[in-house]
Write a protein that holds these residues in place. Structure first.
Motif, short mmCIF file in Angstrom:
data_model
loop_
_atom_site.label_atom_id
_atom_site.label_comp_id
_atom_site.label_asym_id
_atom_site.label_seq_id
_atom_site.Cartn_x
_atom_site.Cartn_y
_atom_site.Cartn_z
N MET A 94 0.82 -1.19 0.02
CA MET A 94 -0.31 -0.28 -0.62
C MET A 94 1.23 0.82 0.09
SD MET A 94 -2.66 1.11 2.62
CE MET A 94 -2.47 1.72 3.58
N VAL A 95 0.38 1.71 -0.64
CA VAL A 95 1.88 3.19 -0.99
C VAL A 95 0.72 4.58 -0.62
CG1 VAL A 95 2.03 5.47 -2.44
CG2 VAL A 95 2.03 2.87 -3.26
N GLY A 96 1.63 5.12 0.53
CA GLY A 96 0.97 5.84 1.64
C GLY A 96 0.97 7.51 0.45
N LYS A 97 0.75 8.24 2.07
CA LYS A 97 0.23 9.83 1.00
C LYS A 97 1.97 10.38 1.13
CE LYS A 97 -4.14 11.19 2.40
NZ LYS A 97 -5.08 11.70 3.31
N PRO A 98 2.63 10.78 0.38
CA PRO A 98 3.75 11.87 0.17
C PRO A 98 3.95 12.53 1.89
CG PRO A 98 2.39 11.56 -1.91
CD PRO A 98 1.83 11.11 -0.54
N GLU A 99 3.41 13.05 2.22
CA GLU A 99 3.73 14.12 3.45
C GLU A 99 4.14 13.79 4.65
OE1 GLU A 99 -1.22 13.81 2.19
OE2 GLU A 99 0.66 14.16 0.60
N LEU A 100 2.75 11.71 4.39
CA LEU A 100 3.56 10.74 5.72
C LEU A 100 4.33 10.36 6.29
CD1 LEU A 100 -0.60 10.18 6.43
CD2 LEU A 100 0.93 12.00 7.37
N ASP A 101 4.44 10.49 4.57
CA ASP A 101 6.03 9.45 4.14
C ASP A 101 7.21 10.24 4.42
OD1 ASP A 101 4.43 6.95 5.12
OD2 ASP A 101 4.38 6.20 2.46
N GLN A 102 6.99 11.13 3.52
CA GLN A 102 8.61 12.13 4.16
C GLN A 102 7.74 13.29 4.65
OE1 GLN A 102 9.55 11.30 -0.60
NE2 GLN A 102 11.08 10.26 0.92
N PRO A 103 7.97 13.64 5.55
CA PRO A 103 7.43 15.22 6.03
C PRO A 103 8.12 16.40 5.60
CG PRO A 103 8.34 13.22 7.99
CD PRO A 103 8.05 12.84 6.77
N LEU A 104 9.26 15.28 6.01
CA LEU A 104 10.28 17.34 5.40
C LEU A 104 10.11 16.82 3.92
CD1 LEU A 104 12.91 16.58 8.35
CD2 LEU A 104 11.42 17.99 8.09
N SER A 105 10.21 16.12 2.63
CA SER A 105 10.10 16.25 1.33
C SER A 105 10.27 17.86 0.68
CB SER A 105 8.56 16.02 0.69
OG SER A 105 8.70 15.63 -0.84
N GLY A 106 11.32 17.67 0.34
CA GLY A 106 11.89 19.09 -0.55
C GLY A 106 12.67 19.89 0.64
N ALA A 107 12.86 19.40 1.62
CA ALA A 107 13.56 20.37 3.00
C ALA A 107 14.93 20.28 2.39
CB ALA A 107 13.14 20.59 4.14
N ARG A 108 15.91 21.09 2.60
CA ARG A 108 17.42 21.65 2.17
C ARG A 108 17.92 21.95 4.18
NH1 ARG A 108 19.62 21.69 -2.64
NH2 ARG A 108 21.54 22.51 -1.66
N ILE A 109 18.72 20.49 4.42
CA ILE A 109 18.68 20.65 5.65
C ILE A 109 20.28 20.60 5.91
CG2 ILE A 109 18.50 19.88 7.77
CD1 ILE A 109 15.59 18.67 6.74
N LEU A 110 20.34 21.52 6.76
CA LEU A 110 21.87 21.97 7.58
C LEU A 110 22.21 20.82 8.68
CD1 LEU A 110 24.51 22.92 7.13
CD2 LEU A 110 24.15 24.13 8.79
N ASP A 113 23.78 8.62 10.62
CA ASP A 113 22.68 8.83 11.70
C ASP A 113 21.64 9.63 11.12
OD1 ASP A 113 20.93 5.92 12.12
OD2 ASP A 113 20.59 7.77 14.69
N MET A 114 21.91 10.84 11.73
CA MET A 114 20.83 11.64 11.06
C MET A 114 20.81 12.55 9.37
SD MET A 114 22.43 14.38 13.62
CE MET A 114 21.04 16.13 13.66
N GLU A 115 21.90 11.83 8.72
CA GLU A 115 21.65 11.93 7.40
C GLU A 115 21.23 11.11 6.63
OE1 GLU A 115 24.56 12.83 4.03
OE2 GLU A 115 25.68 11.09 5.47
N ALA A 116 20.95 9.67 7.05
CA ALA A 116 19.86 9.00 6.10
C ALA A 116 18.45 8.99 7.20
CB ALA A 116 20.39 7.38 7.36
N ALA A 117 18.09 9.38 8.52
CA ALA A 117 17.33 9.52 8.51
C ALA A 117 16.18 10.75 7.91
CB ALA A 117 16.86 10.14 10.38
N PHE A 118 17.03 11.89 8.14
CA PHE A 118 16.53 13.24 6.90
C PHE A 118 15.83 13.39 5.74
CE2 PHE A 118 17.98 15.77 10.23
CZ PHE A 118 17.26 15.94 10.86
N LEU A 119 17.31 12.04 4.90
CA LEU A 119 16.98 11.39 3.74
C LEU A 119 15.87 10.48 3.13
CD1 LEU A 119 20.67 10.54 2.80
CD2 LEU A 119 19.42 12.40 1.82
N ASP A 120 15.84 9.74 4.75
CA ASP A 120 14.77 8.83 4.71
C ASP A 120 13.33 9.29 4.89
OD1 ASP A 120 16.07 6.67 3.87
OD2 ASP A 120 15.60 6.01 6.59
N ALA A 121 13.34 10.86 5.24
CA ALA A 121 11.71 11.94 5.36
C ALA A 121 12.03 13.00 4.82
CB ALA A 121 12.29 12.53 6.54
N GLY A 122 12.51 13.01 3.05
CA GLY A 122 12.23 13.16 1.80
C GLY A 122 13.06 14.55 1.58
N ALA A 123 14.45 14.85 2.69
CA ALA A 123 15.22 16.12 2.52
C ALA A 123 16.62 16.21 1.89
CB ALA A 123 15.25 16.55 4.43
#
Length: 128
Positions: free
Chosen positions: A1-17, A28-38
């Motif tokens: 089942m495909v979830g809504k992108p905003e739920l699966d990737q709450p940071l989609s498109g964000a550029r995070i330093l 670990d942080m990098e992996a978490a933020f990439l998984d969240a769409g950042a």
């Protein structure tokens, strides 16, 4: 089942330093933020590298450890504030008094935190 992108990737498109000098925590942080769409800028392990990134990159948010090596990240916070980029701290330390004064109201997430807690804190900071 495909979830809504905003739920699966709450940071989609964000550029995070990420400014973190402990390599395992940074990865670990990098992996978490990439998984969240950042898109992740860094991780930066030194104040100089983070200042350079803040000066040259388009950023949505920054996650700062309170200290990188022997230096505080106060200068990075000052530059982010000047540029209007929101940030939060992720650290096992407390803010020095001068940084508390300057960063009044900036969220501090205490280490260790789960990836979900860190992603949630980042999403809340971006929503403000």
């Amino acid at each position: 089942m495909v979830g809504k992108p905003e739920l699966d990737q709450p940071l989609s498109g964000a550029r995070i330093l990420i400014a973190e000098d402990e390599i395992l925590i940074a990865l670990d942080m990098e992996a978490a933020f990439l998984d969240a769409g950042a898109y992740v800028v860094g991780p930066c392990a030194t104040v100089a590298a983070a200042v350079d990134a803040v000066s040259t990159e388009e950023l949505s948010l920054a996650i700062l450890d309170i200290r990188l090596g022997q230096e505080t990240t106060e200068r990075i916070g000052d530059l982010l504030t000047e540029r209007g980029v929101p940030f939060l701290f992720y650290s096992g330390q407390t803010l020095p008094d001068e940084m508390k004064r300057k960063c009044n109201g900036v969220l501090v997430v205490s280490k260790p935190a789960t990836q979900q807690e860190l992603i949630g804190a980042a999403a809340r900071t971006l929503a403000v």
